[in-house]
Design an enzyme around this catalytic site. Structure first.
Site, PDB file in Angstrom:
ATOM      1  NE  ARG A 114     -36.158  11.076 -10.871  1.00 44.53           N
ATOM      2  CZ  ARG A 114     -36.855  10.423  -9.932  1.00 44.53           C
ATOM      3  NH1 ARG A 114     -36.912   9.109  -9.919  1.00 44.53           N
ATOM      4  NH2 ARG A 114     -37.506  11.098  -9.009  1.00 44.53           N
ATOM      5  CG  HIS A 158     -35.946  10.103  -3.971  1.00 49.07           C
ATOM      6  ND1 HIS A 158     -36.110   9.951  -5.323  1.00 49.07           N
ATOM      7  CD2 HIS A 158     -36.433   8.981  -3.421  1.00 49.07           C
ATOM      8  CE1 HIS A 158     -36.672   8.785  -5.586  1.00 49.07           C
ATOM      9  NE2 HIS A 158     -36.869   8.168  -4.440  1.00 49.07           N
ATOM     10  CG  ASN A 203     -39.375  10.711  -5.857  1.00 46.61           C
ATOM     11  OD1 ASN A 203     -39.381  10.428  -7.045  1.00 46.61           O
ATOM     12  ND2 ASN A 203     -39.729   9.843  -4.911  1.00 46.61           N
ATOM     13  CD  GLU A 204     -43.009   8.074  -5.822  1.00 47.06           C
ATOM     14  OE1 GLU A 204     -43.166   7.752  -4.632  1.00 47.06           O
ATOM     15  OE2 GLU A 204     -42.724   7.241  -6.700  1.00 47.06           O
ATOM     16  CG  ASN A 345     -41.671   8.293  -9.986  1.00 42.75           C
ATOM     17  OD1 ASN A 345     -41.046   8.773 -10.930  1.00 42.75           O
ATOM     18  ND2 ASN A 345     -41.293   8.426  -8.736  1.00 42.75           N
ATOM     19  CE1 TYR A 347     -41.228   1.108 -10.116  1.00 46.16           C
ATOM     20  CE2 TYR A 347     -42.288   3.056  -9.215  1.00 46.16           C
ATOM     21  CZ  TYR A 347     -41.148   2.367  -9.557  1.00 46.16           C
ATOM     22  OH  TYR A 347     -39.921   2.921  -9.334  1.00 46.16           O
ATOM     23  CD  GLU A 413     -38.933   6.305  -8.930  1.00 48.04           C
ATOM     24  OE1 GLU A 413     -39.665   5.395  -8.470  1.00 48.04           O
ATOM     25  OE2 GLU A 413     -38.387   7.156  -8.213  1.00 48.04           O
TER      26      GLU A 413
END
Ligand SMILES: *[C@@H]1O[C@H](CO)[C@@H](O)[C@H](O)[C@H]1NC(C)=O
Ligand SMILES: *[C@@H]1O[C@H](CO)[C@@H](O)[C@H](O)[C@H]1NC(C)=O
Ligand SMILES: *[C@@H]1O[C@H](CO)[C@@H](O)[C@H](O)[C@H]1NC(C)=O
Ligand SMILES: *[C@@H]1O[C@H](CO)[C@@H](O)[C@H](O)[C@H]1NC(C)=O
Length: 520
Positions: A114, A158, A203-204, A345, A347, A413
């Site tokens: 990616r 991004h 992205n996000e 994503n 974490y 991610e």
């Protein structure tokens, strides 16, 4: 003999061996530092489940002023002096070293990569003609990947709005970006779509809106007081909502274009990426449990509800009032169903406390509208790393299954933040990856429609929140070395070991990762 019968026979023959291995593993777990809860292998996942790793353009490419690229808001932000953690002018110099990086991935056994396409490298200033050098770079990268058996998974945006569009009409705050993003996406589909099957548009958008337009912690660094530390321009009460609205429209417009013009011949898929927290109530109180649902409606529902139902969650419309943008009937129709998959994503896990009094405040930002308090703090995770809470990722995947009807998901991610101090013995990262990939396997076994996992990140790149201070990479990049040599960490050896079908536990504590990779 039917195939089922033959594999059953093979399994029966292997049973004593399996039993002995399990006993040995259990014994090993007493002393191997990287041993997690379970041992599993690549083969426990469905055969078409894809494993990869990721980067983004500004974080690794470098060559920021070369071959016709113009600045994005990320260049502007890091050069403004607001933050002092370095910049991506050179980063890992992947623009010149992409062949070396593709080879690292191929040697590890990775099957997918990616990366993101820098809008202002492909179309300088965001609009107008395509830059032949930019086009050549991404063609070279994609061809190199495919020649090494690695599927390209590009993301179109991004955090790097072309600065020219930010200056001209305020970037994502203007509807005009829907038109320009769609043209950019069209160029990408047209030029690369013969080789790319999985496209991610943005992205996000949720974290980009919160970090960029509410708290001013990331580009474009906009906020209004008292919601950011230094607020020179912006409006934290309205702009995050406007930015997400335009991002949803731009994404959906690109998806519509792909479906109409390309999908029949190129046979690819388009999705959007979403940042997800694991969320748990801080206490068992009903108020905290309801607050946790609210947090999910804001962090996830903000993007996913429009894409599935054609409108924002009711609680967002209620608490945001006239500050919430409204979808016209045509927009609602455009957005509803505009996805083939979701890229997530993930974490870390937060705990959520009800905070009803924030709804009485004026002005309010998104967090105040959410009426929650988030508890991070040292008890939850130490500042230099994420706590090991794989149940948080499992919970997110269950949530998509139960609440949204189990759409196709790629984890795009997931990784462990550590200090960037040159250690190659990154046992924390190995523990983290082992535990989280194990949680994904558990979710898949319980029916989650998750189809891929991309760890973050291939390289120690220029990180969004703290530049070169932190590290997420499988490879350490020595910034003091003129050649920017890549040094494999223990995590690279571990991931490679796993991808090549061996056990997910690692024999013998630390091994020399470089030696391990070259020998395997
Ligand atoms: C933000 O926008 C709202 C709605 O237009 C307005 O009422 C408010 O005063 C603005 N806040 C700032 C700080 O400009
Ligand atoms: C680097 O950081 C890790 C954990 O973040 C720590 O265990 C290690 O001791 C540090 N090494 C050096 C050389 O500072
Ligand atoms: C497994 O999935 C079922 C059906 O979706 C769900 O009811 C159950 O809670 C899940 N189990 C666990 C342990 O999450
Ligand atoms: C690597 O780190 C682990 C855990 O911190 C430690 O037990 C081990 O001795 C280290 N190995 C080397 C070679 O430094």
């Amino acid at each position: 003999m039917t195939p089922q019968r033959s594999s059953l026979n093979r399994l029966l023959l292997r049973l004593p061996v399996l039993a002995i291995s399990i006993i040995i593993l259990k014994i090993k777990c007493l002393w191997v530092p990287v041993c997690g809860l379970d041992d599993y292998v690549r083969g426990d996942f469905p055969p078409d489940f894809v494993f990869g790793c990721g980067t983004s353009a500004y974080q690794v490419e470098g060559a920021a002023f070369e071959d016709g690229r113009t600045p994005s808001i990320w260049d502007t932000y890091v050069h403004s002096g607001i933050v002092n953690e370095g910049n991506g002018d050179v980063a890992c110099d992947t623009y010149h070293k992409y062949k070396e990086d593709v080879k690292l991935m191929a040697d590890m056994g990775l099957k997918a990569y990616r990366f993101s396409i820098s809008w202002s490298r492909l179309i300088p200033n965001g609009r107008g003609s395509v830059n032949p050098k930019g086009l050549q770079y991404y063609n070279n990268l994609i061809n190199e990947l495919i020649n090494h058996g690695i599927q390209p998974y590009p993301t179109l945006f991004h955090v790097d709005t072309p600065q020219a569009l930010e200056d001209e009409y305020g970037g994502w705050l203007s509807w005009e970006i829907v038109r320009d993003f769609t043209v950019f996406a069209d160029e990408c589909f047209k030029e690369f779509g013969d080789r790319v099957l999985y496209w991610t548009t943005l992205n996000e958008p949720n974290i980009f809106a919160l970090g960029g337009y509410d708290y001013a912690q990331i580009p474009p660094g906009r906020c209004s007081l008292p919601f950011g530390k230094v607020c020179t321009q912006g409006n934290s009460s309205t702009e995050p909502y406007i930015a997400v609205h335009n991002m949803l429209l731009a994404h959906s417009s690109a998806v519509k274009l792909y479906k109409k013009k390309y999908q029949a011949t190129q046979r690819g898929f388009v999705g959007i990426n979403i940042y997800t927290f694991g969320v748990v109530p801080c206490t068992d109180s009903t108020a905290d449990i309801i607050a946790t649902q609210r947090a999910n409606d804001y962090y996830i529902g903000w993007l996913v509800n429009p894409l599935i139902y054609g409108d924002y969650p009711d609680i967002m419309k209620k608490n945001g009032g006239t500050r919430m943008p409204v979808f016209t009937p045509d927009e609602s129709k455009l957005v509803k169903g505009a996805f083939d998959f979701f890229g997530l994503n993930h974490y870390t896990t937060i705990c959520v406390k009800d905070n009803p009094s924030s709804l009485n405040e004026e002005p309010r930002d998104v967090t105040a509208d959410m009426a929650i308090q988030i508890i991070y703090g040292s008890t939850h995770f130490p500042p230099d790393q994420y706590s090991l809470t794989p149940s948080g990722l499992y919970g997110v995947l269950e949530y998509f299954k139960e609440v949204y009807g189990n759409p196709p998901i790629y984890i795009q991610e997931n990784g462990q933040r550590t200090d960037r101090n040159g250690t190659l013995n990154d046992t924390l990262r190995v523990q983290y990856l082992h535990a989280y990939i194990g949680a994904v396997l558990d979710a898949v076994r319980n029916g989650s429609n998750t189809r891929g996992y991309f760890m973050w990140s291939l390289l120690d790149g220029f990180e969004l929140l703290d530049g070169f201070k932190s590290s997420y990479g499988l490879f350490y990049v020595d910034l003091d070395d003129k050649e920017l040599k890549r040094h494999p960490k223990l995590s690279a050896a571990w991931y490679s070991n796993f991808l090549k079908g061996r056990s997910s536990t690692m024999p013998g504590g630390l091994i020399d990762a470089a030696k391990y990779i070259s020998a395997s």
